[in-house]
Design an enzyme around this catalytic site. Structure first.
Site, short mmCIF file in Angstrom:
data_model
loop_
_atom_site.label_atom_id
_atom_site.label_comp_id
_atom_site.label_asym_id
_atom_site.label_seq_id
_atom_site.Cartn_x
_atom_site.Cartn_y
_atom_site.Cartn_z
N ASP A 157 0.40 -1.31 -0.28
CA ASP A 157 -0.01 -0.08 -0.18
C ASP A 157 0.75 1.42 -0.33
O ASP A 157 1.63 1.38 1.37
CB ASP A 157 -1.03 0.04 1.06
N LYS A 220 -7.16 3.23 -3.32
CA LYS A 220 -7.69 3.26 -1.39
C LYS A 220 -7.87 4.54 -1.31
O LYS A 220 -7.07 5.46 -1.42
CB LYS A 220 -6.57 2.64 -0.62
N LYS A 256 -10.33 0.26 -2.16
CA LYS A 256 -10.20 -0.50 -0.71
C LYS A 256 -10.77 1.21 0.31
O LYS A 256 -9.88 2.12 0.31
CB LYS A 256 -8.49 -0.97 -0.28
O1 LIG Z 1 -5.46 1.04 6.46
C1 LIG Z 1 -5.86 1.26 7.09
C2 LIG Z 1 -6.56 2.17 8.05
O2 LIG Z 1 -5.05 2.58 8.82
C3 LIG Z 1 -6.21 1.73 9.45
O3 LIG Z 1 -7.90 3.15 9.82
P1 LIG Z 1 -8.00 2.64 11.53
O4 LIG Z 1 -7.32 2.43 12.47
O5 LIG Z 1 -8.89 4.02 11.72
O6 LIG Z 1 -9.11 1.90 11.53
#
Ligand SMILES: O=C[C@H](O)COP(=O)(O)O
Length: 303
Positions: A157, A220, A256
């Protein structure tokens, strides 16, 4: 009918790795009506309320999750425990696993060794290439991606350069994503747009298009570190770009949403949006993931 015929301009451009600025501007000249999108979002939210009562839909949400930890104090023990949880997120159901476990590059080898030691397989995603700011030299971003793939990441990513995007320099956005795609080798590339910093929906569409043209397997929304992360409004715009690319080329790019998605109902709002815009064929972990650190806890309450 015209839209069903592959647009050779875009298609050839993608595989020749050349960025045609005029073709890009022409293709991305679009106006988005926030009021109209807001009306559609109300529909997705209403549909999500219905889906919430359907346990099969909640089970699917668990399988879309890229179970994430992205903290400065992440340790080997923490990512191993997270990996075990991603392998068996529902204690009473051994047949379900999450889409991937997602960690920082330095923790990828811990996850890969843990899986090997236990004879298990799971996608390992990592946020390489100067995540989350992206404010690093391209050379070091490329090296970071190569090292992370060598450690065992199967999905990378990356985040686009917001400086280039905000300056309208879409060629630089494209060139960077393209270089990082090459660095990924066999690993899948998910390109984060950091939409909360892109200021306009037009920029979100252009960033989506540049990232898709450059070879991203997924686009994403957010790193989870911006002050505004995933929203249904940007999801709508990004899915329009994915839909358009599919109309032109027949290729399916994944989507995503990530960052701040904490409840099953919120996750199902994205499911409803995808169902409407891209169709049921996008609703599987090959084409849809949700990046989240705490969503799984809420899903378990609905099962
Ligand atoms: O890619 C994933 C995100 O960094 C997760 O974010 P979050 O901790 O707000 O669920």
């Amino acid at each position: 009918m015209a839209t069903l015929i592959p647009n050779l301009f875009s298609f050839v451009q993608k595989f020749n790795a050349k960025f045609d600025e005029k073709a890009f501007e022409k293709e991305t000249e679009k106006n988005f009506n926030s009021q109209q999108i807001a009306g559609l979002i109300l529909q997705y939210k209403a549909q999500a309320k219905d889906l919430l009562h359907n346990k099969a839909e909640v089970l699917k949400v668990v399988q879309y999750i890229d179970l994430t930890t992205l903290a400065g104090d992440d340790t080997k023990d923490r990512v191993e425990a997270l990996t075990d949880r991603a392998l068996k997120p529902i204690p009473s159901n051994a047949s379900i696993h999450c889409g991937a476990v997602c960690v920082y590059p330095q923790r990828v080898a811990d996850v890969a060794k843990h899986l090997k030691a236990n004879g298990k397989k799971l996608n390992i995603a990592s946020v390489a290439a100067g995540f989350p700011s992206g404010q690093y030299h391209l050379k070091s971003k490329v090296l970071e991606v190569e090292l992370t793939v060598a450690d065992g990441a199967t999905e990378i990513d990356i985040v686009i350069s917001r400086a280039a995007a905000l300056g309208g320099d879409w060629k630089t956005v494209y060139d960077e994503v393209h270089a990082l795609k090459q660095a990924c080798g066999k690993a899948h590339l998910k390109t984060i747009l950091a939409t909360g910093e892109l200021k306009t929906l037009s920029n979100v569409y252009k960033a989506s298009w540049a990232s898709i043209l450059a070879g991203s397997d997924f686009i994403k929304t957010s790193t989870g570190k911006e002050s505004v992360n995933a929203t249904l409004e940007v999801a709508y715009v990004m899915c329009q770009a994915i839909k358009r690319w599919h109309e032109l080329t027949g290729e399916k790019v994944g989507f995503k949403p990530a960052g701040g998605i904490k409840t099953t109902e919120e996750a199902l709002e994205y499911v409803a949006l995808i169902k409407e815009i891209l169709g049921d064929e996008w609703l599987n972990p090959e084409l849809f993931r949700i990046g989240a650190s705490s969503l799984l806890d809420d899903c378990l309450k609905h099962l």
